[in-house]
Design an enzyme around this catalytic site. Structure first.
Site, PDB file in Angstrom:
ATOM      1  N   LYS A  63      74.726  11.002   0.384  1.00  0.00           N
ATOM      2  CA  LYS A  63      75.661  10.149   1.110  1.00  0.00           C
ATOM      3  C   LYS A  63      74.874   8.936   1.614  1.00  0.00           C
ATOM      4  CE  LYS A  63      79.106  10.557   4.867  1.00  0.00           C
ATOM      5  NZ  LYS A  63      79.675  11.492   5.874  1.00  0.00           N
ATOM      6  N   SER A 100      84.585  11.930   5.818  1.00  0.00           N
ATOM      7  CA  SER A 100      83.983  10.698   5.367  1.00  0.00           C
ATOM      8  C   SER A 100      83.030  10.886   4.198  1.00  0.00           C
ATOM      9  CB  SER A 100      83.227  10.050   6.535  1.00  0.00           C
ATOM     10  OG  SER A 100      82.151  10.889   6.949  1.00  0.00           O
ATOM     11  N   SER A 115      83.609  16.144   8.249  1.00  0.00           N
ATOM     12  CA  SER A 115      83.398  15.215   7.133  1.00  0.00           C
ATOM     13  C   SER A 115      82.736  15.806   5.890  1.00  0.00           C
ATOM     14  CB  SER A 115      82.588  14.014   7.602  1.00  0.00           C
ATOM     15  OG  SER A 115      83.404  13.196   8.404  1.00  0.00           O
TER      16      SER A 115
END
Ligand SMILES: [Zn+2]
Lengths: 487, 483
Positions: A78, A153, A177
């Site tokens: 990420k 996210s 997330s």
């Protein structure tokens, strides 16, 4: 196709010299090339450095050296985890040209384990959002249905694993997330105990809630990745010095006698009936495997959401104060200094980030601190106590991961409606507990995730329960149709 | 009516002390002063995205030590907080500090002003990180077309010591500050180099009519870094406030800055535009739990502090003034104590340390820290004087020789033949020859002119190149002249 395999199978192929590491890496890079124009999971692809690393691993293989379980295997991170010399944007325009001069601890640990970084993944800006539509760059698509969100996210991380663009990726979980996008994309996502994985080098959203964890296509792979990234880090004061087990030792098909609590509050209004039906079926699966299932209560659950939306923005308003265009990242043109700060933030930050900075600034300001921040911290304590009481009776708690399946891109324009998507995951972050989302079925062709929660540092029990469920069902073996089209 | 008849000043001080650790408070970077700009920096102290602080335990040790030296309660549970404000030299745009649970609180410091003792309360002392330094291309920020930031000082550990508003005169403030700095120096909390900014003062001052109960409105003047600036600032600010009050104006509660060049304070910002720091607990650091053993270990390691040292020296027979002079400099006091271990005569030692040796060092622009004469050498020389091997006058010569050559006193005396002549027979002969050569003086003396004796002593000393034992010369002369 050679690459649609588990970490264990890929490791075996390298060891048996069925494929070289360069060939494997190239195969993945080629696939990313053809698939990611649909999925849009990647913000940066690091083909050159990946192939360089693969060449080194091939030398080791040729020299007859033994390989670690992740060695030579592709991964993606990420984009809020620092990678030395490789862009780390946090999904924000304000960091679009930021190349950190240092590695996050998770990056260091995976590098040391020989994993091959193929790229950095899209996310909601600064990890604020539940759909990856809030990325400062572009939205990522759900591989099961390209007009649906992958969740957020860590939407990039979940989508790229679901599309088999990499066998594993790391995400970060502040209020759900990792688990919510894992559920939306039909993969396994673990949010470890707060303090089990170092946050050093994770660009902070809400420091007391953020935690890094693995996303994989199956439970065993997940345990293998956690084996590598978990453990005490002297660079992170909130990282706990605990004895790290080999998480794969917990994987057994038997859950006889396992005590599972089903919190009533997680099955109240707002839960889509079809999703509820899938979860009820999953509960029956556990019962058939010999687990003892019982209803229970977490009475302060309804206050978790408001408390979270005070604490997380409060911390974010402070953590994001450093982005002013002076030392790194994007800088707007302006006539004087104050104007430059203002314009940089105006243009560099998206709507959701600005909204939360303002919320947090307000909640912390004098005169409101006691009414909001302090009260939210008290709620947090009550929520922890709810869980403590539950874990005195149960080994794990079981719930849906999210109240619905993935919705359409652009469907939820009201931020409050989107916040509701994290209603089952947020209490876990407030209490600092570990939780996992595993594929539990489908509604209208879209994956449904089941959440399992355990007590602090008891990831082993989560893996045990998740593995037993996975090995007795077939949901994790299904793949998005997109994959067939692309190859 | 004069100022002092009409008004009384009320003053409290916040003192920022840079703690003497080798590394910064939250990372491993060096705290060394100087060095090229931005060379003592890392991602952590630069506040880059993703970094986390790790508390330097030595900072806590020093803070506890300072708290004990100031008679404070040491908190068993303490924590760090974020103080959010936006400023160019603050990389994260918040400072990690301590808010409602400081490590030290409720202490005091006893001061003596003009012979009167007074206790000044210490409200609290807390740990925090220092900020960077703005470097302007021109003289000031307004006359510069560019400014850079040097982050070498970012993250240097600070101890902020907050006093109660207990001081009522400029002298009290200065004595408090001098003693506070001295204690920090002695306890090893800080190097206390004021000229390098390692100690800074924020002065809160207000006036009230004599006899009034309530405090007046105060102003805070920030960042003074010398005692003389504090004095001048207080003189200016009390005068300014008195004039305003005399004119019936209201004092505005505000933050002011001291303009050294113009010798005046200037308004920086008023209370209305004061910052809302939005303090909240630092989530990146764990709360600090300090068990009693930790505190006791530090208490056991405390060095002798100035007040105790002064009392001990006075007990050894030194006057209050002399004891005060010696403890005023930590290096001089340390030198004194090391020499005292070898010579059992505190008064004699004090005279030489404060007199000849101080003078010699001062003339050469040196200090007791790098004195070429060691405490052992001075004690050795004084022992020779006490034994009567050399005179005090030769002692001065010997001291200079030690200073210049580094040789031990015994060796210098041997090499230069400076041993005192105390042999009565040998000296008697010299005395006889001097008496024979100075008949006029002899006659003068016998006629009752006492000063003639001094001349004769001088002649003997001259003849012996100063090596004659002066006491013995006197005695022999008197004896022989009486015959
Ligand atoms: Zn540093």
């Amino acid at each position: 196709m050679t690459i649609f395999k588990s970490l264990e199978e890929l490791h075996h192929m390298l060891v048996q010299k069925e494929i070289s590491c360069v060939e494997l890496t190239r195969a993945y890079l080629d696939y990313v090339d053809s698939a990611d124009c649909w999925v849009k999971a990647f913000l940066t692809v690091t083909a050159d450095s990946a192939l360089t690393k693969a060449t080194e691993i091939d030398k080791k293989i040729t020299a007859g050296e033994s390989l670690g379980p992740l060695e030579g295997l592709p991964m993606a991170l990420k984009d809020n985890m620092c990678t030395e010399g490789i862009p780390t944007t946090c999904g924000s325009r304000i960091l679009e040209n930021f190349n950190p001069p240092y590695n996050a601890t998770v990056t260091e640990r995976l590098n040391a384990a020989g994993a091959v970084l193929v790229g950095k993944l899209n996310m909601d800006e600064f990890a604020m959002g539940s759909s990856t539509e809030n990325s400062g760059y572009y939205p990522t698509a759900n591989p099961w249905h390209l007009d649906r969100v992958p969740g957020g996210s860590s939407g990039g991380s979940a989508a790229c694993v679901a599309a088999r663009e990499v066998p594993f990726a790391l995400g970060s979980d502040t209020g759900g997330s990792i688990r919510q996008p894992a559920a939306f994309c039909g993969v396994v996502g673990l949010k470890p105990t707060y303090g089990a994985v170092s946050r050093y080098g994770l660009v902070a959203f809400a420091s007391s809630l953020d935690q890094i964890g693995p996303l994989t296509t199956n439970v065993k792979d997940n345990a293998l990745v956690l084996n590598t990234i978990a453990g005490h880090d002297p660079k992170d004061s909130t990282s706990v010095p605990f004895v790290k087990p080999d998480y794969t030792q917990f994987l057994e098909k038997n859950v006889k006698g396992l005590k599972i609590g089903i919190p009533d509050e997680y099955f109240a209004s707002g839960l889509n009936p079809d999703v509820a039906e899938v979860i009820q079926k999953a509960i029956r699966t556990f019962e058939s495997l010999g687990a003892e299932v019982e209803r229970c209560s977490l009475p302060h659950t309804e206050y978790a959401m408001p408390a979270y939306y005070i604490i997380a923005p409060a911390e974010c308003s402070s953590n994001l104060a450093r982005y002013d265009g002076v030392r790194y990242g994007y800088r707007a043109e302006a006539d004087d200094m104050s104007e430059m700060f203002k314009k940089t933030r105006e243009k560099g930050f998206g709507q959701e980030v600005k909204r939360r900075i303002m919320l947090g600034t307000y909640a912390l300001s004098s005169g409101y601190y006691d009414a909001y921040y302090l009260k939210a911290q008290k709620v947090r304590t009550l929520i922890k106590q709810d869980f403590d009481r539950a874990f005195a009776k149960y080994d794990v708690l079981l719930s849906p991961t999210a109240p619905t399946t993935a919705y359409k891109i652009g469907e939820k324009s009201d931020p409050l409606a989107m916040y509701m998507g994290d209603v089952y995951t947020i209490p876990v972050n407030l209490a600092g507990l570990p939780a996992i989302s595993v594929p539990a079925g489908f509604v209208d062709g879209m994956p449904v995730g089941m959440q399992l929660i355990s007590k602090h540092f008891d990831e082993g029990t989560l893996y045990k329960a998740a593995y037993a469920f996975e090995q007795n069902t077939e949901y994790h073996l299904q793949m998005p149709a997109l994959l067939k089209e692309v190859r | 009516m004069s100022f002092a008849d009409k008004y009384e000043m009320v003053c409290g001080v916040e003192t920022h002390v840079e703690m003497a650790t080798k590394t910064k408070i939250f990372c491993g970077c060096s705290t060394e002063f100087g060095g090229a700009q931005n060379t003592h920096v890392c991602p952590v102290c630069l506040g880059l995205p993703g970094v986390l602080p790790v508390l330097n335990k030595e900072v806590v040790n020093l803070a506890i030590k300072a708290g004990l030296a100031l008679n404070c309660e040491i908190a068993q549970f303490s924590k760090f907080d974020r103080k959010n404000y936006f400023y160019p030299d603050l990389t994260k745009n918040y400072q990690t500090s301590q808010y409602d649970l400081p490590i030290c609180k409720s202490g005091w410091l006893d001061i003596t002003v003009n012979g009167t003792n007074k206790r000044i309360g210490i409200t609290r002392a807390h740990m925090e990180e220092d900020a960077g330094k703005l470097v302007h291309s021109g003289e000031t920020i307004t006359t510069s077309n560019s400014s850079g930031v040097d982050y070498n000082r970012t993250g240097v550990p600070l101890l902020e010591i907050v006093s109660e508003p207990d001081m009522r005169s400029i002298d009290e403030v200065l004595v408090y500050l001098e003693q506070l700095v001295q204690i920090m120096d002695y306890a090893g909390i800080s190097d206390c180099k004021l000229e390098q900014g390692s100690v800074r003062f924020d002065i809160n001052v207000s006036l009230r009519l004599k006899g009034a109960e309530q405090f007046g409105t105060r102003t805070e003047t920030k960042n003074l870094n010398s005692f003389s600036s504090v004095r001048r600032c207080l003189e200016y600010e009390t005068e300014r406030q008195a004039e305003a009050l005399d004119d019936g104006e209201e004092i505005i509660q505000e933050t002011r800055t001291w303009d050294e060049g113009r010798g005046m304070t200037l308004s920086l910002r008023s209370k209305e535009e004061a910052h809302d720091y939005r303090y909240f607990p630092e989530p990146d650091l764990m709360p600090l739990v300090i068990d009693r053993d930790w505190v006791e270990r530090i208490r056991a390691s405390m060095p002798e502090l100035p007040a105790a040292k002064k009392a001990r020296l006075q007990a050894l027979g030194l006057s209050e003034y002399d004891a005060g002079v010696i403890i005023a400099s930590k290096a001089m006091a340390a030198f004194f104590d090391q020499a005292l271990a070898r010579i059992d005569d505190a008064k004699l030692l004090a005279n030489w340390v404060m007199g000849d040796l101080s003078g010699l060092l001062k003339t050469n622009g040196r200090s007791f820290e790098d004195s070429p004469v060691s405490p052992e050498q001075l004690a050795g020389m004084l022992a020779l004087i006490k034994k009567g091997d050399i005179s005090g006058k030769i002692g001065k010569t010997v001291l200079e020789e030690i200073y210049n050559t580094g040789k031990d006193p015994e060796m210098i005396i041997k090499e230069k033949g400076l041993v005192q002549i105390s042999d009565e027979g040998e000296l008697g002969k010299i005395v006889d020859s001097i008496l024979a050569a100075n008949e006029k003086s002899v006659a003068d003396y016998q006629a009752g002119k006492e000063s003639a004796l001094g001349f004769l002593v001088g002649q003997v000393m001259k003849a012996t190149k100063g090596q004659a034992n002066p006491g013995l010369v006197n005695k022999l002369l008197r004896d022989k002249l009486a015959q």
